[in-house]
Design a protein around this motif. Structure first.
Motif, PDB file in Angstrom:
ATOM      1  N   ALA A  84       0.828  -1.209   0.000  1.00  0.00           N
ATOM      2  CA  ALA A  84       0.000   0.000   0.000  1.00  0.00           C
ATOM      3  C   ALA A  84       0.861   1.256   0.000  1.00  0.00           C
ATOM      4  N   THR A  85       1.954   1.245   0.748  1.00  0.00           N
ATOM      5  CA  THR A  85       2.815   2.430   0.799  1.00  0.00           C
ATOM      6  C   THR A  85       3.585   2.637  -0.487  1.00  0.00           C
ATOM      7  N   GLN A  86       3.633   1.603  -1.350  1.00  0.00           N
ATOM      8  CA  GLN A  86       4.367   1.708  -2.612  1.00  0.00           C
ATOM      9  C   GLN A  86       3.445   1.842  -3.819  1.00  0.00           C
ATOM     10  N   MET A  87       2.141   1.916  -3.589  1.00  0.00           N
ATOM     11  CA  MET A  87       1.215   2.042  -4.721  1.00  0.00           C
ATOM     12  C   MET A  87       1.472   3.312  -5.509  1.00  0.00           C
ATOM     13  N   ALA A  88       1.706   4.418  -4.802  1.00  0.00           N
ATOM     14  CA  ALA A  88       1.914   5.720  -5.442  1.00  0.00           C
ATOM     15  C   ALA A  88       2.905   6.506  -4.592  1.00  0.00           C
ATOM     16  N   PRO A  89       4.201   6.324  -4.809  1.00  0.00           N
ATOM     17  CA  PRO A  89       5.201   7.011  -3.976  1.00  0.00           C
ATOM     18  C   PRO A  89       5.045   8.529  -3.963  1.00  0.00           C
ATOM     19  N   GLY A  90       4.511   9.113  -5.042  1.00  0.00           N
ATOM     20  CA  GLY A  90       4.332  10.557  -5.069  1.00  0.00           C
ATOM     21  C   GLY A  90       3.093  11.037  -4.348  1.00  0.00           C
ATOM     22  N   ALA A  91       2.233  10.104  -3.931  1.00  0.00           N
ATOM     23  CA  ALA A  91       1.006  10.459  -3.200  1.00  0.00           C
ATOM     24  C   ALA A  91       0.774   9.421  -2.108  1.00  0.00           C
ATOM     25  N   ARG A  92       1.806   9.217  -1.300  1.00  0.00           N
ATOM     26  CA  ARG A  92       1.778   8.130  -0.331  1.00  0.00           C
ATOM     27  C   ARG A  92       0.684   8.310   0.722  1.00  0.00           C
ATOM     28  N   GLY A  93       0.483   9.552   1.182  1.00  0.00           N
ATOM     29  CA  GLY A  93      -0.544   9.784   2.191  1.00  0.00           C
ATOM     30  C   GLY A  93      -1.929   9.433   1.687  1.00  0.00           C
ATOM     31  N   THR A  94      -2.250   9.850   0.477  1.00  0.00           N
ATOM     32  CA  THR A  94      -3.544   9.530  -0.123  1.00  0.00           C
ATOM     33  C   THR A  94      -3.681   8.026  -0.333  1.00  0.00           C
ATOM     34  N   ALA A  95      -2.604   7.382  -0.772  1.00  0.00           N
ATOM     35  CA  ALA A  95      -2.644   5.939  -1.006  1.00  0.00           C
ATOM     36  C   ALA A  95      -2.939   5.180   0.283  1.00  0.00           C
ATOM     37  N   VAL A  96      -2.279   5.589   1.370  1.00  0.00           N
ATOM     38  CA  VAL A  96      -2.520   4.925   2.655  1.00  0.00           C
ATOM     39  C   VAL A  96      -3.954   5.155   3.119  1.00  0.00           C
ATOM     40  N   SER A  97      -4.483   6.362   2.892  1.00  0.00           N
ATOM     41  CA  SER A  97      -5.863   6.650   3.275  1.00  0.00           C
ATOM     42  C   SER A  97      -6.838   5.776   2.497  1.00  0.00           C
ATOM     43  N   LEU A  98      -6.625   5.627   1.201  1.00  0.00           N
ATOM     44  CA  LEU A  98      -7.495   4.779   0.387  1.00  0.00           C
ATOM     45  C   LEU A  98      -7.395   3.318   0.806  1.00  0.00           C
ATOM     46  N   PHE A  99      -6.178   2.879   1.116  1.00  0.00           N
ATOM     47  CA  PHE A  99      -5.982   1.504   1.581  1.00  0.00           C
ATOM     48  C   PHE A  99      -6.741   1.267   2.884  1.00  0.00           C
ATOM     49  N   ALA A 100      -6.584   2.181   3.846  1.00  0.00           N
ATOM     50  CA  ALA A 100      -7.268   2.037   5.136  1.00  0.00           C
ATOM     51  C   ALA A 100      -8.779   2.091   4.963  1.00  0.00           C
ATOM     52  N   SER A 101      -9.239   2.961   4.066  1.00  0.00           N
ATOM     53  CA  SER A 101     -10.674   3.051   3.822  1.00  0.00           C
ATOM     54  C   SER A 101     -11.219   1.747   3.255  1.00  0.00           C
ATOM     55  N   SER A 102     -10.516   1.165   2.291  1.00  0.00           N
ATOM     56  CA  SER A 102     -10.941  -0.116   1.720  1.00  0.00           C
ATOM     57  C   SER A 102     -10.953  -1.214   2.774  1.00  0.00           C
ATOM     58  N   LEU A 103      -9.927  -1.203   3.621  1.00  0.00           N
ATOM     59  CA  LEU A 103      -9.812  -2.233   4.656  1.00  0.00           C
ATOM     60  C   LEU A 103     -10.993  -2.193   5.609  1.00  0.00           C
ATOM     61  N   PHE A 104     -11.346  -0.994   6.088  1.00  0.00           N
ATOM     62  CA  PHE A 104     -12.376  -0.912   7.112  1.00  0.00           C
ATOM     63  C   PHE A 104     -13.786  -0.885   6.540  1.00  0.00           C
ATOM     64  N   LEU A 105     -13.940  -0.461   5.285  1.00  0.00           N
ATOM     65  CA  LEU A 105     -15.229  -0.656   4.635  1.00  0.00           C
ATOM     66  C   LEU A 105     -15.467  -2.144   4.411  1.00  0.00           C
ATOM     67  N   GLY A 106     -14.404  -2.863   4.062  1.00  0.00           N
ATOM     68  CA  GLY A 106     -14.525  -4.316   3.948  1.00  0.00           C
ATOM     69  C   GLY A 106     -14.910  -4.948   5.270  1.00  0.00           C
ATOM     70  N   GLN A 107     -14.354  -4.438   6.363  1.00  0.00           N
ATOM     71  CA  GLN A 107     -14.708  -4.963   7.680  1.00  0.00           C
ATOM     72  C   GLN A 107     -16.194  -4.789   7.957  1.00  0.00           C
ATOM     73  N   SER A 108     -16.724  -3.608   7.624  1.00  0.00           N
ATOM     74  CA  SER A 108     -18.139  -3.364   7.885  1.00  0.00           C
ATOM     75  C   SER A 108     -19.014  -4.312   7.074  1.00  0.00           C
ATOM     76  N   VAL A 109     -18.636  -4.544   5.820  1.00  0.00           N
ATOM     77  CA  VAL A 109     -19.376  -5.491   4.985  1.00  0.00           C
ATOM     78  C   VAL A 109     -19.295  -6.892   5.584  1.00  0.00           C
ATOM     79  N   GLY A 110     -18.094  -7.266   6.040  1.00  0.00           N
ATOM     80  CA  GLY A 110     -17.918  -8.587   6.638  1.00  0.00           C
ATOM     81  C   GLY A 110     -18.770  -8.803   7.869  1.00  0.00           C
ATOM     82  N   VAL A 111     -18.843  -7.788   8.730  1.00  0.00           N
ATOM     83  CA  VAL A 111     -19.663  -7.902   9.940  1.00  0.00           C
ATOM     84  C   VAL A 111     -21.133  -8.072   9.588  1.00  0.00           C
ATOM     85  N   VAL A 112     -21.625  -7.262   8.647  1.00  0.00           N
ATOM     86  CA  VAL A 112     -23.034  -7.321   8.268  1.00  0.00           C
ATOM     87  C   VAL A 112     -23.368  -8.675   7.640  1.00  0.00           C
TER      88      VAL A 112
END
Length: 414
Positions: free
Chosen positions: A344-372
């Motif tokens: 995730a930190t290497q997806m876009a070295p020039g926009a690492r902060g945004t990449a990490v945010s998108l990764f975390a968002s996908s991870l925890f949206l997936g968690q919510s789907v999994g719980v439901v």
């Protein structure tokens, strides 16, 4: 024997003040993850107290996860504009307010709204901590410092599930949220004091020296560049699935042990908390395992280990095999998860902060789907089958991602 090139000299050791700030941020990541997992073991008790089904009680987990995942998208720009450490400080104090509301809740609806408020604050803590460390720590020391903040969040899994089970059993569910109130309050005040110290003697972030803020594209443009990248899409999809079958289905593990084996909430929560302890064990030996196995074997073996352990936990007739199964499942999961984080930190070295945010968002949206999905399947196939199904999907994901990594590496060579 290797020597350090003259063009890349080793950086100076971090100052005591910076190290203290990183410790405080690690405490914040601990609190964030503890808040996320504290309800896992108390779901049967919430179901009983509020006279609702287990699926309805699971709203305190799924609503938190949905809010947490969506809020990730907004904290990157906020941190860049107002200061990452500052946002983490106020978000931690906001979590304290949400914890007070949860402690005083008189209905499930009130508790769900309080959890939503907590999630709005907790969502800032881990990604902005990673971004602040990336801005402040030289590249040759970055991995070590990120491991320390990662240790805080991993221990938060253990602490949250233990506190949720023990306090609910011994004193009642409200005391678990009282514990969070105290935790967020103390950590928030410590962060406030450190932030004021930084204001008095501000440090120049490394990222500022390397690239002016004005040269960076906006969040939307960065996000589009990342999402349209073929490898980025693979990583974000894997994060979505990992969140659903890893963190998501994990929310019912304690409930399954409580229901199927008749364990107390304290014991069930303690057994599932070993999942986080397994993650700590992996971090202790991770450097050696990365060198020995490489990314492909780590995700393959990690996914398969989670799958096997989930089967043991789902169908064991006695609680003793669940102890090593939970511990080894955590070890295997973090073999997989840490490799995902590295990608995730290497997806876009020039926009690492945004990449990490998108990764975390996908991870925890997936968690919510999994719980439901897991909660809805319980009434149809039972908790044991849901746990086993989650493990099987995790194993399949390990196989697929190992293949994807091998294919990517082959394309790079070609």
């Amino acid at each position: 024997m290797t020597t350090t090139p003259a063009s890349a000299p080793a950086s100076a050791p971090l100052s005591a003040a910076t190290r203290r700030s990183i410790v405080l941020l690690s405490l914040a990541t601990f609190a964030s993850m503890a808040a996320q997992r504290i309800c896992d073991a108390m779901l049967p008790e919430l179901s009983r107290v509020f006279a609702v089904s287990l699926g309805q009680a699971a709203l305190v987990v799924s609503v938190f996860a949905v809010t947490y995942g969506v809020a990730q998208l907004f904290y990157g720009p906020l941190g860049d504009r107002f200061g990452k450490f500052r946002i983490v400080t106020f978000a931690t104090l906001g979590c304290c307010v949400g914890s007070v509301a949860a402690t005083l809740a008189t209905s499930l609806d009130m508790l769900v709204w309080a959890r939503l408020l907590m999630a709005l604050g907790a969502a800032a803590l881990i990604p902005l901590t990673m971004a602040w460390v990336g801005d402040t720590v030289p590249s040759d020391q970055l991995q070590e410092m990120l491991t320390r903040t990662g240790l805080g969040s991993t221990l938060g899994i253990v602490g949250g599930q233990l506190a949720g089970g023990l306090l609910t059993d011994a004193l009642g569910w409200r005391w678990a949220f009282a514990f969070l109130t105290l935790l967020f309050g103390v950590v928030g005040l410590l962060l406030w004091g450190d932030w004021r110290r930084q204001q008095a003697a501000p440090a120049v972030p490394i990222a500022t020296a390397e690239e002016p803020q004005s040269a960076r594209p906006g969040f939307v443009k960065q996000a589009l560049l990342i999402i349209t990248g073929p490898w980025s899409r693979v990583v974000l999809l894997m994060a979505l699935v990992e969140g659903a079958v890893g963190f998501g289905v994990l929310a019912i593990w304690a409930s399954h042990l409580h229901r199927s084996l008749g364990l107390s909430l304290s014991l069930a929560g303690a057994i599932v908390a070993l999942f986080g302890l397994g993650g700590v064990m992996y971090m202790a030996v991770g450097r050696h395992m990365i060198r020995r196995f490489g990314q492909q074997k780590l995700v393959l073996l990690g996914g398969l280990l989670v799958g096997v352990c989930a089967l043991v936990l789902a169908f064991t007739p006695h609680w003793l095999p669940a102890v090593p199964a939970s511990l080894l499942a955590g070890f295997g999961f973090f073999m997989f998860h840490n490799t995902m984080q590295a990608n995730a930190t290497q997806m876009a070295p020039g926009a690492r902060g945004t990449a990490v945010s998108l990764f975390a968002s996908s991870l925890f949206l997936g968690q919510s789907v999994g719980v439901v999905v897991a909660a809805s399947l319980i009434a149809q196939i039972g908790t044991g089958a849901v746990v086993a199904l989650g493990g099987a999907v995790m194993a399949a994901e390990g196989v697929f991602f190992a293949w994807a990594l091998r294919r990517r590496d082959a394309q790079r060579v070609a």
